[in-house]
Each structure stands twice: as structure tokens, then as C-alpha cells.
Design an enzyme around this catalytic site. Structure first.
Site, short mmCIF file in Angstrom:
data_model
loop_
_atom_site.label_atom_id
_atom_site.label_comp_id
_atom_site.label_asym_id
_atom_site.label_seq_id
_atom_site.Cartn_x
_atom_site.Cartn_y
_atom_site.Cartn_z
N LYS A 156 -7.57 -0.91 14.56
CA LYS A 156 -6.23 -0.91 13.95
C LYS A 156 -6.05 0.26 12.97
O LYS A 156 -5.05 0.95 13.01
CB LYS A 156 -5.97 -2.21 13.17
CG LYS A 156 -5.96 -3.46 13.99
CD LYS A 156 -5.51 -4.66 13.16
CE LYS A 156 -6.41 -5.02 12.00
NZ LYS A 156 -7.73 -5.50 12.35
N ARG A 211 -18.87 -0.26 3.45
CA ARG A 211 -18.28 -1.59 3.26
C ARG A 211 -19.34 -2.67 3.42
O ARG A 211 -19.99 -2.75 4.45
CB ARG A 211 -17.16 -1.81 4.29
CG ARG A 211 -15.89 -1.10 3.96
CD ARG A 211 -14.86 -1.27 5.05
NE ARG A 211 -14.54 -2.66 5.35
CZ ARG A 211 -13.55 -3.02 6.14
NH1 ARG A 211 -12.79 -2.12 6.70
NH2 ARG A 211 -13.33 -4.31 6.36
P1 AMP Z 1 -9.56 -5.19 6.82
O1 AMP Z 1 -9.80 -3.87 6.17
O2 AMP Z 1 -8.15 -5.35 7.34
O3 AMP Z 1 -10.59 -5.54 7.84
O4 AMP Z 1 -9.69 -6.29 5.66
C1 AMP Z 1 -10.91 -6.48 4.96
C2 AMP Z 1 -10.87 -7.80 4.23
O5 AMP Z 1 -9.78 -7.79 3.28
C3 AMP Z 1 -10.63 -9.04 5.07
O6 AMP Z 1 -11.83 -9.53 5.66
C4 AMP Z 1 -10.05 -10.00 4.04
O7 AMP Z 1 -11.06 -10.52 3.20
C5 AMP Z 1 -9.19 -9.08 3.20
N1 AMP Z 1 -7.81 -8.99 3.73
C6 AMP Z 1 -7.20 -7.88 4.23
N2 AMP Z 1 -5.96 -8.15 4.64
C7 AMP Z 1 -5.76 -9.47 4.38
C8 AMP Z 1 -4.68 -10.37 4.60
N3 AMP Z 1 -3.54 -9.97 5.17
N4 AMP Z 1 -4.85 -11.66 4.21
C9 AMP Z 1 -5.98 -12.08 3.63
N5 AMP Z 1 -7.05 -11.31 3.43
C10 AMP Z 1 -6.95 -10.00 3.79
#
Ligand code: AMP
Length: 190
Positions: A14, A134
Site C-alpha cells: 500500500k 520498524r
Molecule cells: P501500517 O504502517 O499501516 O502498517 O500501520 C502500522 C501500525 O499502526 C498498525 O499495526 C497499527 O498498530 C497502527 N495503525 C495504523 N493505522 C491504523 C488505523 N487506521 N487504525 C488503528 N491502528 C492503526
């Protein structure tokens, strides 16, 4: 294309595709994951609240996430459109998003799911973990939990937009450029 959601499990590409799409369609790219990581890096109260959830691969609670996103969307009144990456991840977030867009700009025109098998995802995230810095990319158990959380809490968001006939699936396996072309083809047909 105005407002759209790039949807898919963690590690489905994404972030990579959103950057390219934002440039191609002149959209503002909003990633809630990036916003949380920024808050954590700057050790803000919001970052401190989000960190424990993120480190475990759990979702940050809706009220925190929605408030943060809303504030950012409100500041983006004059943009051509927004590409949402990593949001919404629950049906409550999707409902909140629809409501805020109604007040602020136009509705979501499309949700695009990047379809990638679970095992491919685990491999991709572990590889990304070698350079991303990360914590949630390094441990296979946390990665599998993130996939489980996606399957349990986030997939209903696809059905929510499918009921409005604006959800589309794109094969998310292939080269970055191939996948980008597939997404553009789908969007350009709308
Ligand atoms: P990502 O970078 O989108 O993979 O997000 C990393 C982490 O951020 C996720 O595993 C969640 O802990 C948190 N996170 C990101 N976006 C959301 C969202 N829309 N709702 C809840 N937690 C989120």
C-alpha cells in the site's frame, strides 16, 4: 479520481503504491501508520499512547485514530483529492470517514484491495524489517498477529464499501510497476 482508499493487509504494498498514485493523480497521501510513527519519533503524548498497540501489532483504538485523521483531513480542504493508506481499518473508522468527507470534501470514489497471499506477506515484511527499522516488522509472531487483526477487524471494511459498489480487487503480486499499471487501469475505468 478524487478521494480513494488503498486497502490491503500489512505488507501488501500500500505504502509504495500510494506514493506513486498520489503523484500520478495529484492526490494528498495520508497514511495513519506514518502519522503514528512520526508522533512516536517525536515522543508526543499521542505517540506514547499509540506505541504499545503498534509494538504488539494491535490496532490503535478508534477514537485516537479517528481524531488524528480528522484533524489532518480538515487541514486538507484545498487539495485535489486524498489517497488514504492504512485507514480505515475498522467499520467504525469507515463510518467516521464517510461522515467527515461529507462535511469537508467529496465522498470516497473507490476502495482498491491489493490482494496478496498470507505467506507472501510474511516473507515481504520480514525482508522489509531488515531495513525499515520498524519493531513490528522484525518478529514473525507480531507479523502473524497483524495479519490476523487484518482478517478479523479490517476485512469487514471491504464489505462495507462493496455494498456501495465501489470496492475493487487488484492482484498485488508482481513487480511494483506491474501492480501500479493494474491499479491505474482499474481506476481509469471508473
Ligand atoms: P501500517 O504502517 O499501516 O502498517 O500501520 C502500522 C501500525 O499502526 C498498525 O499495526 C497499527 O498498530 C497502527 N495503525 C495504523 N493505522 C491504523 C488505523 N487506521 N487504525 C488503528 N491502528 C492503526
Amino acid at each position: 479520481m478524487k478521494n480513494m482508499i488503498l486497502f490491503g493487509p500489512p505488507g501488501s504494498g500500500k505504502g509504495t503504491q500510494a506514493v506513486k498514485l498520489a503523484e500520478h493523480y495529484n492526490l494528498l497521501h495520508l497514511s495513519t501508520g506514518d502519522m503514528f510513527r512520526y508522533e512516536i519519533k517525536n515522543n508526543t503524548p499521542l505517540g506514547q499512547r499509540a506505541k504499545s498497540y503498534m509494538d504488539k501489532g494491535e490496532l490503535v483504538p478508534d477514537e485516537i485514530t479517528i481524531e488524528m485523521l480528522k484533524e489532518r483531513v480538515e487541514r486538507a480542504k484545498d487539495v485535489n483529492g486524498i489517497i488514504f493508506d492504512g485507514f480505515p481499518r475498522t467499520v467504525a473508522q469507515a463510518e467516521a470517514l464517510d461522515q467527515m468527507l461529507e462535511e469537508i470534501s467529496g465522498p470516497i470514489k473507490a476502495l482498491l484491495l491489493l490482494d496478496v497471499p498470507d505467506e507472501e506477506i510474511v516473507k515481504r515484511i520480514l525482508l522489509r524489517g531488515e531495513t525499515s527499522g520498524r519493531k513490528d516488522d522484525l518478529d514473525e509472531e507480531i507479523i502473524r498477529n497483524r495479519i490476523e487483526v487484518f482478517n478479523r477487524e479490517t476485512t469487514p471494511v471491504y464489505d462495507y464499501y462493496d455494498q456501495k459498489n465501489i470496492a475493487f480487487k487488484v492482484d498485488g503480486v508482481g513487480s511494483v510497476d506491474e501492480i501500479f499499471r493494474r491499479i491505474c487501469r482499474t481506476l481509469d475505468q471508473l
